[in-house]
Structures are given as C-alpha cells and as structure tokens.
Design an enzyme around this catalytic site. Structure first.
Site, mmCIF file in Angstrom:
data_model
loop_
_atom_site.group_PDB
_atom_site.id
_atom_site.type_symbol
_atom_site.label_atom_id
_atom_site.label_comp_id
_atom_site.label_asym_id
_atom_site.label_seq_id
_atom_site.Cartn_x
_atom_site.Cartn_y
_atom_site.Cartn_z
ATOM 1 C CB SER A 20 -0.943 0.016 1.206
ATOM 2 O OG SER A 20 -0.224 -0.093 2.416
ATOM 3 C CG ASN A 106 -4.904 -4.267 12.521
ATOM 4 O OD1 ASN A 106 -4.309 -4.193 11.454
ATOM 5 N ND2 ASN A 106 -5.431 -5.403 12.974
ATOM 6 C CB THR A 151 -39.492 28.267 -9.781
ATOM 7 O OG1 THR A 151 -40.595 28.810 -10.513
ATOM 8 C CG2 THR A 151 -39.257 29.098 -8.532
ATOM 9 C CG HIS A 152 -40.888 24.913 -12.484
ATOM 10 N ND1 HIS A 152 -41.218 23.614 -12.173
ATOM 11 C CD2 HIS A 152 -41.497 25.688 -11.546
ATOM 12 C CE1 HIS A 152 -42.013 23.600 -11.105
ATOM 13 N NE2 HIS A 152 -42.181 24.850 -10.701
ATOM 14 C CB SER A 273 -12.936 27.068 -29.678
ATOM 15 O OG SER A 273 -12.909 26.305 -30.866
ATOM 16 C CE LYS A 279 -17.662 27.478 -28.305
ATOM 17 N NZ LYS A 279 -18.884 27.362 -27.556
ATOM 18 C CG ASN A 281 -15.842 27.349 -24.734
ATOM 19 O OD1 ASN A 281 -16.882 27.875 -25.130
ATOM 20 N ND2 ASN A 281 -15.043 26.646 -25.527
ATOM 21 C CD GLU A 286 -18.046 23.799 -19.956
ATOM 22 O OE1 GLU A 286 -18.631 23.097 -20.777
ATOM 23 O OE2 GLU A 286 -17.110 24.570 -20.266
ATOM 24 C CE1 TYR A 313 -6.779 -2.938 8.621
ATOM 25 C CE2 TYR A 313 -6.225 -5.230 8.157
ATOM 26 C CZ TYR A 313 -6.140 -3.882 7.841
ATOM 27 O OH TYR A 313 -5.428 -3.491 6.739
ATOM 28 C CD GLN A 318 -3.010 -2.358 1.827
ATOM 29 O OE1 GLN A 318 -2.456 -2.884 2.776
ATOM 30 N NE2 GLN A 318 -2.732 -2.688 0.577
ATOM 31 C CE LYS A 321 -4.283 4.146 4.604
ATOM 32 N NZ LYS A 321 -5.237 3.117 4.762
HETATM 33 N N1 ARG Z 1 -0.796 -1.851 4.888
HETATM 34 C C1 ARG Z 1 -1.900 -2.195 5.687
HETATM 35 C C2 ARG Z 1 -2.955 -1.071 5.729
HETATM 36 O O1 ARG Z 1 -2.653 -0.015 5.309
HETATM 37 C C3 ARG Z 1 -1.492 -2.528 7.034
HETATM 38 C C4 ARG Z 1 -2.491 -3.334 7.747
HETATM 39 C C5 ARG Z 1 -1.847 -4.339 8.541
HETATM 40 N N2 ARG Z 1 -2.744 -5.200 9.216
HETATM 41 C C6 ARG Z 1 -2.894 -6.439 8.890
HETATM 42 N N3 ARG Z 1 -3.675 -7.146 9.654
HETATM 43 N N4 ARG Z 1 -2.287 -6.984 7.867
HETATM 44 O O2 ARG Z 1 -4.075 -1.246 6.151
#
Ligand code: ARG
Length: 452
Positions: A20, A106, A151-152, A273, A279, A281, A286, A313, A318, A321
């Site tokens: 990750s 975790n 309105t509308h 354009s 143009k 724009n 947008e 967990y 993971q 993000k």
């Molecule tokens: N790279 C993982 C994350 O971002 C770490 C999690 C570790 N936990 C596990 N039980 N493998 O979530």
C-alpha cells in the site's frame, strides 16, 4: 516482519498486489508523529527505559529529516509506510526493534490516517471560510443589481443578485458545519487498541491521546480497528459540498450563455476553442461540475467496501485511502479555484433586466396589490392569470399598458398600482425577513459577517 511463522518469503506478485506504499507514503510524517508519541509513552510507563525511549525518538527524528530531505527511498517490498519507517529506524538505531511494543499496524494505521486527515481538513476549513467571505463580498458588490429569479428554469420573480450569492453562503455554511462534524468524528485516539483487543502491557492511552492532540482515547478496541466512520463522514461532507458547487457552476454556465448573458466571467478563467475564434468557454465551471461525480463515487466506493465487513480489521480496509486522497485533492482544488473565480465575476445588469422584460415576473406583485384592495388571493390570481394569457396572445408587456387598459381587464386597479410596476419596486417591496428586499439583503450581509 513476520518470517518467524513462514518457511518461504512472500511471492513477488503477492508483494506487488498487497503493498500500500503507493497510497500511504504521503502519510509518512503523520506516522512518525504517532510513533514519537508511542515511544514517549513506552518510556513514561516503564515499558522501555527513559534512555531507550529517548534514543528511539531521536532515531525517528532522523528518519523524518531523511524524508523531508528526499534521501529516504521507501521500498514497496516492505508493504507500507509504517514498515518502511520502522525498518529504516531500526537500521539507524537497533532499539527501533522495541518501538512496535504494545502496538499493531491496525491501531497504527487508524492513528496515522486520523492525524493526516485532521491536518488536511483544518487547512480545507480555512479555504472554505475564504469561499464564504468571497460570497459575502459579492453580495455586497451586487446588492442593488437585479436578476431574474427562476423556478422550473422559468422566470419567476426578480431578485437581488446579492440575495443569490447569499443563498450559496447558506449552503456552504452548512457544509462548514458538516466539516466540523468530521473533525469531531475523528477526534479520538486509536493508539493502544492494538490488533483488536488492547494489550497486556501497562500502556497509558490517555497520554498518547493527549500528546497527539486528541480529546480522548477511543472507547472500544474492537470498534477502533474496524471503524472508518470518520471517512464516510468526510465523504458525505465532500459529496454534498460538490453537489452545491455543481449546482452553482451550472447556474453560472447557463447565465453566461449568449441567450441570457448577464454573467460576465473573467477572461483568465475561461478558455478558447482551437477552431472557433469567437469562443470563450466556462471550462473551470464545467470541470468543477464534472468532478462532482468522482467525489460522490468515492463515497459510494467506501460504503460498498465497508458493507458486510466482519468485525474487526480486514485487509479490504487498506483500500479506504485511495478514494479519500482523490476526493481531498479534488475538493481542495475546487474550493480554491471557485473562490478565486467568483471574486471576479461581474453581472451585466442591462442584459439581466432586458431578459426580465420578456416575462411577466411582476404578476405576483399585481395579485398581492389586489389582495391589499380586499380581493381574495385566489380570485386575484385568476384575474392576473387571465390578463397574462391575453397579454401573451397579443404580445403586450405589463409595462406597455396604460391605466385605462389595466382597468378594462381588472377594474380594481387604480393609479397607485402603476407605481409598483417596476422590477426595482418589486424587489424593494419583498421586505420580509429572509426575502430579497434590498434592506433585507443588507441585513443578511451583516448577519453573515457576524456568523463568519
Ligand atoms: N498496509 C496495511 C494497511 O494499510 C497494514 C495493515 C496491517 N494489518 C494487517 N492485519 N495486515 O491497512
């Protein structure tokens, strides 16, 4: 890190698939902040000696320097930001091997993410406040300018352009409150929840929570490592914010079209354009409208990831993000560029008023005038409605009619009514709290300023 249990190294394909680092490396400084607090706590509680703790903290600061200086080259073989930092720390300072005492990735991931998100959201909060200030300034600039209210997408009643800007002040102010709710929602420290059940070691969770600027430690270790509500709360805030942006942009795009044309956009916020020389724009508007879809998609993405995940967990988490960063980057960029653009938007009142001549936007004013003469509103509505039908068929505008003509259609009309038949009077007379009357708009501006 776990080779004790295994007879073989993780396959390279698996390393690639499970890493990750590409998404969590940006949290490196936040991770070190969390680790420093953890190391200090381990020293203060006697789990490590004060010297051991101090050496680890020292090592972590060196790692932070290497990251800031750009000399730290993390490796995806070590899976994530957390293991990269710990491994480098242990190279510099062998006592680094004691840092992960009473901690799991975790609770570490949850802590790092909260610290990182908190700082991004605090900065975003300032930018959102700037947008609110721009809206109030625009309301001040444009209080006396009249535009058609719709309105509308049909002309309804004339309104002050200042009133229009303040309508967005209300919406974005609610967004600010939602953002504050997110900051509140993430304001608990996960450290010490461990993998899921806490620790047998005598850790001090209050201390790490305080060192990291959280209000208190999380209350249940299972929930701590399973919980991503602060992220769904963020995504909900971001989605509603982008819905507001998208609707605002859509208004300005429409009002900027040649048919209406009463919004004038700054040249340096528009593009041309490659083929059509004439143009200009409204691409920024947008694109902001277009990006709303991705932000809403990220909310749905996380909700689907979470739905059905067992306590506690699971590695699925993971993936949380990826969408978070994408949405944060988008919202930050949009709030800044839209505030900048809005501060330079102008209104062509001539065109706005010209547009109003084509409609019968004073019809309600006439009906309300009749009400003051004692005509029941339903009857007044009928009379004026019939007159509008006649006017439309005969291509006559209210403004073109003489008093005698009015009286032919509606005998209750008298000379005094002719004085209210202007869009400026119409706006001025909507002098109720929250209404578009100029006096009310000025009052709303004062209220908005004090609420800021
Ligand atoms: N790279 C993982 C994350 O971002 C770490 C999690 C570790 N936990 C596990 N039980 N493998 O979530």
């Amino acid at each position: 890190m776990w080779h004790g249990r295994f007879s073989k190294d993780t396959a390279e394909t698996v390393q690639d698939f499970t890493q990750s680092l590409d998404i969590d490396w940006r949290m490196a400084e936040a991770d070190i902040t969390g680790s420093i607090a953890h190391a200090k706590m381990l020293g203060a509680t006697g789990i490590l000696t004060p010297e051991e703790s101090a050496k680890i903290v020292d090592g972590l600061m060196k790692v932070a320097d290497e990251i800031r200086g750009g000399s730290f080259k993390p490796s995806a073989k070590l899976e994530d930001v957390h293991m990269n930092i710990e491994a480098r720390l242990t190279e510099i300072e062998p006592l680094g091997a004691k840092l992960h005492t009473a901690r799991s990735r975790n609770d570490q991931v949850a802590t790092t993410t909260r610290i990182y998100l908190r700082s991004r959201l605090r900065a975003l909060r300032e930018n959102l406040r700037e947008l609110l200030r721009v809206l109030v300034a625009n309301a001040e600039r444009h209080t006396d300018i009249i535009i058609p209210g719709y309105t509308h997408m049909q002309q309804a009643q004339p309104v002050s352009m200042g009133h229009y800007w303040l309508s967005w002040f209300e919406a974005f102010r609610r967004d600010l409150r939602r953002l504050d709710f997110v900051l509140d929602s993430l304001d608990e420290c996960p450290l010490g929840a461990g993998a899921l059940a806490g620790s047998t070691l005598p850790i001090d969770r209050e201390m790490t929570s305080e060192l990291l600027g959280f209000s208190h430690p999380t209350r249940n270790s299972l929930d701590t490592v399973a919980n991503r509500d602060y992220m769904t709360d963020y995504h909900y805030f971001a989605s509603v914010f982008m819905i507001h942006i998208s609707r605002l942009c859509n208004d300005l795009i429409t009002w900027n079209s040649q048919e209406l044309g009463f919004i004038v956009l700054p040249d340096d916020f528009c593009t041309g354009s490659s083929m059509m020389p004439q143009k200009k724009n409204p691409d920024v508007l947008e694109l902001a409208r277009g990006k709303a879809g991705q932000v809403i998609g990220n909310l749905v993405d996380l909700m689907i990831t979470l739905k059905g995940l067992p306590m506690t967990y699971n590695r699925d988490l993971q993936e949380d993000k990826r969408g978070l960063w994408s949405s944060l980057d988008t919202v930050e960029a949009v709030v800044k560029i839209i505030a900048e653009l809005l501060s330079q938007v102008d209104v062509d009142e001539g065109l706005a008023l010209a547009g109003l001549e084509k409609g019968y936007s004073l019809a309600t004013d006439v009906a309300e005038y009749l009400v003051m003469k004692g005509v029941p509103f339903r009857e007044a509505h009928m009379m004026v409605g019939r007159l509008v039908g006649w006017c439309t068929a005969n291509h006559v505008a209210f403004e073109d009619m003489t008093l005698e003509q009015w009286q032919e259609h509606i005998p209750e009309v008298d000379a005094a009514m002719m004085d209210i038949l202007s869009v400026r009077e119409s706006v001025r007379r909507r002098n109720v709290y929250g209404g578009t009357g100029f006096e009310q708009v000025r009052r709303q501006i004062e209220e908005a300023k004090s609420r800021l």
